[in-house]
Design an enzyme around this catalytic site. Structure first.
Site, PDB file in Angstrom:
ATOM      1  N   ARG A  32      30.418  39.658 -33.740  1.00 23.96           N
ATOM      2  CA  ARG A  32      29.582  40.671 -34.393  1.00 23.96           C
ATOM      3  C   ARG A  32      29.277  40.349 -35.861  1.00 23.96           C
ATOM      4  NH1 ARG A  32      33.053  43.513 -31.006  1.00 23.96           N
ATOM      5  NH2 ARG A  32      31.991  44.618 -29.299  1.00 23.96           N
TER       6      ARG A  32
ATOM      7  N   LYS B 145      15.856  36.010 -41.422  1.00 24.00           N
ATOM      8  CA  LYS B 145      15.301  36.075 -40.070  1.00 24.00           C
ATOM      9  C   LYS B 145      15.941  34.990 -39.214  1.00 24.00           C
ATOM     10  CE  LYS B 145      10.659  38.062 -40.363  1.00 24.00           C
ATOM     11  NZ  LYS B 145       9.226  37.788 -40.093  1.00 24.00           N
TER      12      LYS B 145
ATOM     13  N   GLU C  47       3.392  26.212 -45.285  1.00 22.25           N
ATOM     14  CA  GLU C  47       4.051  27.420 -45.779  1.00 22.25           C
ATOM     15  C   GLU C  47       3.920  27.542 -47.296  1.00 22.25           C
ATOM     16  OE1 GLU C  47       5.118  29.796 -44.001  1.00 22.25           O
ATOM     17  OE2 GLU C  47       5.697  29.028 -42.037  1.00 22.25           O
TER      18      GLU C  47
ATOM     19  N   LYS D 203       8.990  34.366 -52.058  1.00 17.48           N
ATOM     20  CA  LYS D 203       9.569  34.944 -50.843  1.00 17.48           C
ATOM     21  C   LYS D 203      10.727  35.873 -51.176  1.00 17.48           C
ATOM     22  CE  LYS D 203      10.951  34.372 -46.150  1.00 17.48           C
ATOM     23  NZ  LYS D 203      11.038  33.501 -44.955  1.00 17.48           N
TER      24      LYS D 203
ATOM     25  N   GLU E  41      11.062  43.885 -42.740  1.00 18.99           N
ATOM     26  CA  GLU E  41       9.653  43.784 -42.364  1.00 18.99           C
ATOM     27  C   GLU E  41       9.093  45.118 -41.863  1.00 18.99           C
ATOM     28  OE1 GLU E  41       6.975  40.932 -39.515  1.00 18.99           O
ATOM     29  OE2 GLU E  41       8.668  39.996 -40.507  1.00 18.99           O
TER      30      GLU E  41
ATOM     31  N   ARG F 176       6.618  42.834 -46.052  1.00 16.11           N
ATOM     32  CA  ARG F 176       7.045  41.509 -45.610  1.00 16.11           C
ATOM     33  C   ARG F 176       6.141  40.931 -44.524  1.00 16.11           C
ATOM     34  NH1 ARG F 176      13.275  39.478 -44.298  1.00 16.11           N
ATOM     35  NH2 ARG F 176      12.694  37.353 -43.729  1.00 16.11           N
TER      36      ARG F 176
ATOM     37  N   ASN G 145       3.424  36.534 -42.725  1.00 13.27           N
ATOM     38  CA  ASN G 145       2.978  35.969 -41.448  1.00 13.27           C
ATOM     39  C   ASN G 145       1.506  35.574 -41.469  1.00 13.27           C
ATOM     40  OD1 ASN G 145       5.384  36.221 -39.581  1.00 13.27           O
ATOM     41  ND2 ASN G 145       5.224  38.323 -40.322  1.00 13.27           N
TER      42      ASN G 145
ATOM     43  N   HIS H 114       0.238  33.088 -38.972  1.00 18.44           N
ATOM     44  CA  HIS H 114       1.265  32.918 -37.949  1.00 18.44           C
ATOM     45  C   HIS H 114       0.874  33.527 -36.600  1.00 18.44           C
ATOM     46  CE1 HIS H 114       3.514  31.719 -41.436  1.00 18.44           C
ATOM     47  NE2 HIS H 114       4.609  31.529 -40.755  1.00 18.44           N
TER      48      HIS H 114
ATOM     49  N   HIS I  66       1.352  31.034 -33.786  1.00 16.15           N
ATOM     50  CA  HIS I  66       2.320  31.219 -32.704  1.00 16.15           C
ATOM     51  C   HIS I  66       1.644  31.140 -31.334  1.00 16.15           C
ATOM     52  CE1 HIS I  66       5.414  33.503 -35.427  1.00 16.15           C
ATOM     53  NE2 HIS I  66       5.347  32.210 -35.681  1.00 16.15           N
TER      54      HIS I  66
ATOM     55  N   HIS J 194       5.564  23.580 -36.072  1.00 16.23           N
ATOM     56  CA  HIS J 194       5.288  24.961 -36.474  1.00 16.23           C
ATOM     57  C   HIS J 194       4.312  25.010 -37.646  1.00 16.23           C
ATOM     58  CE1 HIS J 194       5.840  29.159 -37.424  1.00 16.23           C
ATOM     59  NE2 HIS J 194       6.360  28.868 -38.604  1.00 16.23           N
TER      60      HIS J 194
END
Length: 372
Positions: free
Chosen positions: A126, A148, A190, A232, A242, A246, A250, A253, A257, A270
């Protein structure tokens, strides 16, 4: 790695989850940084079979010399291995060596290693301490910062994961000397993104210094990495999970994606998919009355100069829309796109599918550059 000569320190301000980002040549050799980053006891060093032979032995030997017990867990390299099976390989290593929650997991590699190791750290007992040591430009400026963590699903990228912040991020710019040119360009996508969405002056600086960056000029890279991480960190500090701001990170993206999922993970890097996605998103921004045609062209030219693809694969728009329907920014079944109000200012918008179809068809028809 050569000796340390300078370091920049940034902070991600998240209350009791705040952490430092150390950036510089030779940072990975600084005992004080490691002592602050690591918990007492053992270290699980997660890497891959490409980065491991370059750096894992030296890092492990250094930590052992300082009194840490180090276990190296090696994964296969590639986006196509960012899945349940290889996540379980990390758990297998942690379980086999009976790691405890209070010990530390270190992610040594690019974005795939960082995402998977961070997700494993979030889940194992955990939550165990973990440290990011990114070795690619893309991971240094983006995925290592902000907490993330995720793995891919065949229907969507990064759909299964957790927000889980590292204890520290060590960015040793020396690792970029061994980075293949294609991956350096992928990381540049990026970097360009931050100029588009948050800092028009930085975008202009990139236009002026891109050749130096691609030639791996140390001063230029240090500035680009530091500015990208600072931008960032500001966004993450304001919106950790997010829920609003935030999402602008993206930019490009959603389209990118879709390209990755449609081609199969790993076919395009990517950053290559994101670069192409930003070109499409810039066209959409212009059509929605945001950036001018001149600004749209500046983005396309800079992405192209960075040796990134600017034409999406020749698929029906319905295929793109199908993949994008799994995007994490979707709300009530509606896709939210990140668009530019002006250079350096971004927002999310719900856009009619007919307009997206028109934008994609025009982008596909405008050239033959559909390969990375």
């Amino acid at each position: 790695m050569r000796g340390f000569f300078s370091m920049k320190t940034l902070d991600v301000a998240l209350g009791d989850r705040s952490y430092p980002i150390w950036i510089g040549s030779g940072v990975s050799g600084l005992r004080d940084c490691w002592a602050q980053a690591l918990a007492p006891g053992r270290v699980a060093l997660v890497t891959n079979d490409r980065v491991g032979p370059l750096y894992a032995h030296d890092i492990a030997a250094q930590l052992r010399a300082w009194g840490y017990t180090v276990v190296v867990i090696t994964l296969p390299d590639g986006e196509q291995f960012k899945d349940w099976a290889n996540l379980n390989a990390i758990f297998d290593g942690l379980m086999a060596h009976r790691f405890e929650r209070g010990e530390t997991l270190v992610a040594l590699g690019g974005g795939v290693v960082g995402d998977m190791a961070g997700f494993a750290a979030a889940c194992y007992q955990r939550g165990m301490r973990f440290v990011q040591m990114p070795t690619t430009l893309l991971a240094q400026v983006d995925s290592s910062v902000g907490g993330k963590t995720a793995i891919n699903h065949p229907l969507g990228k990064n759909m299964i994961g957790a927000f889980y912040q590292p204890a520290a991020v060590l960015i040793d710019t020396d690792t970029l000397r061994s980075l293949p040119d294609r991956e350096l360009s992928a990381g540049m996508a990026e970097v360009i993104k931050y100029g588009c969405i948050l800092d028009a002056e930085f975008f202009s600086w990139l236009e002026q210094h891109l050749d130096a960056l691609l030639a791996r000029d140390a001063s230029a890279l240090m500035h680009a990495i530091t500015r990208s991480c600072a931008l960032k960190a500001q966004v993450v500090s304001a919106d950790e999970r997010e829920s609003g701001l935030r999402a602008i990170l993206n930019f490009g993206h959603t389209f990118g994606h879709a390209i990755e999922a449609g081609l199969g993970y790993g076919e395009w890097l990517h950053g290559e998919a994101v670069g192409c996605g930003m070109v499409v998103a810039a066209a959409l921004s212009n059509r929605l009355g945001g950036i001018s045609a001149d600004q749209q062209l500046r983005i396309e030219k800079l992405v192209s100069r960075a040796r990134l693809p600017i034409r999406p694969p020749d698929w029906p728009a319905s295929q793109y829309l199908g993949h994008m329907s799994h995007d994490k920014k979707a709300q009530s079944g509606r896709i939210r796109y990140v668009v530019l109000r002006s250079m350096g200012h971004a927002e999310t918008r719900v856009v009619d599918d007919n307009l997206i179809t028109e934008i994609l068809e025009k982008a596909i028809a405008s050239g033959t550059d559909s390969g990375a």
